[in-house]
Design an enzyme around this catalytic site. Sequence first.
Site, PDB file in Angstrom:
ATOM      1  N   HIS A 258      -2.418   0.252   5.295  1.00 24.17           N
ATOM      2  CA  HIS A 258      -3.760   0.854   5.307  1.00 24.17           C
ATOM      3  C   HIS A 258      -4.704   0.026   4.445  1.00 24.17           C
ATOM      4  O   HIS A 258      -4.287  -0.937   3.793  1.00 24.17           O
ATOM      5  CB  HIS A 258      -3.720   2.318   4.865  1.00 24.17           C
ATOM      6  CG  HIS A 258      -3.241   2.554   3.468  1.00 24.17           C
ATOM      7  ND1 HIS A 258      -1.920   2.366   3.072  1.00 24.17           N
ATOM      8  CD2 HIS A 258      -3.896   2.998   2.355  1.00 24.17           C
ATOM      9  CE1 HIS A 258      -1.784   2.680   1.795  1.00 24.17           C
ATOM     10  NE2 HIS A 258      -2.975   3.051   1.341  1.00 24.17           N
TER      11      HIS A 258
ATOM     12  N   HIS B 163      -6.587   0.543   1.660  1.00 27.12           N
ATOM     13  CA  HIS B 163      -6.824   0.661   0.224  1.00 27.12           C
ATOM     14  C   HIS B 163      -6.459  -0.640  -0.486  1.00 27.12           C
ATOM     15  O   HIS B 163      -5.491  -1.316  -0.123  1.00 27.12           O
ATOM     16  CB  HIS B 163      -6.050   1.842  -0.360  1.00 27.12           C
ATOM     17  CG  HIS B 163      -6.617   3.168   0.046  1.00 27.12           C
ATOM     18  ND1 HIS B 163      -5.912   4.352  -0.050  1.00 27.12           N
ATOM     19  CD2 HIS B 163      -7.835   3.502   0.571  1.00 27.12           C
ATOM     20  CE1 HIS B 163      -6.668   5.356   0.385  1.00 27.12           C
ATOM     21  NE2 HIS B 163      -7.829   4.858   0.761  1.00 27.12           N
TER      22      HIS B 163
ATOM     23  N   ASP C 155      -4.998  -1.417  -3.167  1.00 31.62           N
ATOM     24  CA  ASP C 155      -3.670  -1.605  -3.743  1.00 31.62           C
ATOM     25  C   ASP C 155      -2.600  -1.791  -2.672  1.00 31.62           C
ATOM     26  O   ASP C 155      -1.403  -1.842  -2.986  1.00 31.62           O
ATOM     27  CB  ASP C 155      -3.298  -0.443  -4.678  1.00 31.62           C
ATOM     28  CG  ASP C 155      -3.300   0.918  -4.004  1.00 31.62           C
ATOM     29  OD1 ASP C 155      -4.072   1.112  -3.036  1.00 31.62           O
ATOM     30  OD2 ASP C 155      -2.523   1.796  -4.439  1.00 31.62           O
ATOM     31  N   HIS C 156      -3.018  -1.939  -1.425  1.00 35.68           N
ATOM     32  CA  HIS C 156      -2.098  -2.255  -0.327  1.00 35.68           C
ATOM     33  C   HIS C 156      -2.584  -3.473   0.458  1.00 35.68           C
ATOM     34  O   HIS C 156      -1.798  -4.369   0.767  1.00 35.68           O
ATOM     35  CB  HIS C 156      -1.933  -1.044   0.596  1.00 35.68           C
ATOM     36  CG  HIS C 156      -1.237   0.096  -0.070  1.00 35.68           C
ATOM     37  ND1 HIS C 156       0.098   0.353   0.078  1.00 35.68           N
ATOM     38  CD2 HIS C 156      -1.704   1.035  -0.939  1.00 35.68           C
ATOM     39  CE1 HIS C 156       0.438   1.400  -0.646  1.00 35.68           C
ATOM     40  NE2 HIS C 156      -0.646   1.832  -1.280  1.00 35.68           N
TER      41      HIS C 156
ATOM     42  N   HIS D  59      -4.016   9.945   5.183  1.00 29.74           N
ATOM     43  CA  HIS D  59      -4.355   9.296   3.913  1.00 29.74           C
ATOM     44  C   HIS D  59      -5.555   8.383   4.126  1.00 29.74           C
ATOM     45  O   HIS D  59      -6.509   8.385   3.339  1.00 29.74           O
ATOM     46  CB  HIS D  59      -3.152   8.511   3.407  1.00 29.74           C
ATOM     47  CG  HIS D  59      -3.344   7.894   2.062  1.00 29.74           C
ATOM     48  ND1 HIS D  59      -3.446   8.632   0.907  1.00 29.74           N
ATOM     49  CD2 HIS D  59      -3.460   6.585   1.684  1.00 29.74           C
ATOM     50  CE1 HIS D  59      -3.608   7.823  -0.126  1.00 29.74           C
ATOM     51  NE2 HIS D  59      -3.632   6.574   0.325  1.00 29.74           N
TER      52      HIS D  59
ATOM     53  N   ASP E 297       1.543   4.996   2.156  1.00 28.75           N
ATOM     54  CA  ASP E 297       1.133   6.168   1.379  1.00 28.75           C
ATOM     55  C   ASP E 297       1.177   7.443   2.204  1.00 28.75           C
ATOM     56  O   ASP E 297       0.404   8.378   1.968  1.00 28.75           O
ATOM     57  CB  ASP E 297      -0.269   5.959   0.813  1.00 28.75           C
ATOM     58  CG  ASP E 297      -0.276   5.048  -0.404  1.00 28.75           C
ATOM     59  OD1 ASP E 297       0.799   4.524  -0.759  1.00 28.75           O
ATOM     60  OD2 ASP E 297      -1.359   4.839  -0.990  1.00 28.75           O
TER      61      ASP E 297
ATOM     62  N   HIS F 101       4.716   3.860  -3.330  1.00 30.20           N
ATOM     63  CA  HIS F 101       4.474   4.119  -4.752  1.00 30.20           C
ATOM     64  C   HIS F 101       5.684   4.791  -5.386  1.00 30.20           C
ATOM     65  O   HIS F 101       6.481   5.449  -4.710  1.00 30.20           O
ATOM     66  CB  HIS F 101       3.270   5.056  -4.950  1.00 30.20           C
ATOM     67  CG  HIS F 101       1.950   4.433  -4.683  1.00 30.20           C
ATOM     68  ND1 HIS F 101       1.205   3.797  -5.642  1.00 30.20           N
ATOM     69  CD2 HIS F 101       1.221   4.349  -3.534  1.00 30.20           C
ATOM     70  CE1 HIS F 101       0.072   3.361  -5.116  1.00 30.20           C
ATOM     71  NE2 HIS F 101       0.055   3.687  -3.832  1.00 30.20           N
TER      72      HIS F 101
END
Length: 275
Positions: free
Chosen positions: A106, A108, A110-111, A165, A184, A222
């Site tokens: 996805h 975001h 942090d990905h 998400h 996520d 995570h």
Amino acid sequence: MPSWNTFRQIFGSASLVLFCAIVMRQLLFASWFGSIAAGGGRKPSFVPLKAGMEVKSVPILSDNYSYLLIDRQKNVAAVVDPAEPKKVLAAVEEEGVKLTTIFTTHHHWDHAGGNDEMRKAMPDLRVYAPKDDHIASATDEVEEGDEVSIVGSGHSLSVLGTPCHTRGHVCYHSATAEAVFTGDTLFVGGCGRFFEGTASQMLKALDKLGSLPPQTKVFCGHEYTEANLKFALSVEPENQELQAKMKWAIAQRKEVRYMRINPQALAADLAAQNH
């Protein structure tokens, strides 16, 4: 623990209670799948898979996981969500494999935030990313039902659409290697926040993941295990299964420093519970 059907009969689609029920239900998902390959002390580790594949976890940022999916026979690899390129590239060098492919779950940061830097370091990388998340670094946009491959390997994975998400969130499932990368959407004992979707969408996504074969290994994005279980215990503080799961999670950190269920022991435990 009440069954999911009981939750639905009593509470219908009330979003808050539905969310709590989803979290409860995921604890069962975590047991149904053959191994939860993420966690604990965030120590890099290998998980052998079928079809000559293996996964190396790469702990990144504060609590994320990136994963190298390695084909040892062809000496090539793909990486899932390489948001911290220096650590990922160091892991690739350490393994002596050729990295050819990125699987992005996805948008975001942090990905997907490391994709551009990864492509600068390796311009020939193929980057698969969800179509509805509009990720600029993608070379190939994917959605539910698509098949993707590790370039140079011939090993393919199916794209599972799991929006909630984010609008376009996807998971990547390998039937031959018996593994799924859930980003996520699904964690140990919890699910992702509903940033761009609804509780009903998350339920549908979890139903989809729950329908995978029971031996499937789950690689989540995570390390939220203890926090998720703490929340679950706030909902059902007397639940003995949750209490035992929390003790297990704490022991994993202190003793083996890696959240990984032994499939043989798990099967024995489940068999005992069913009698």
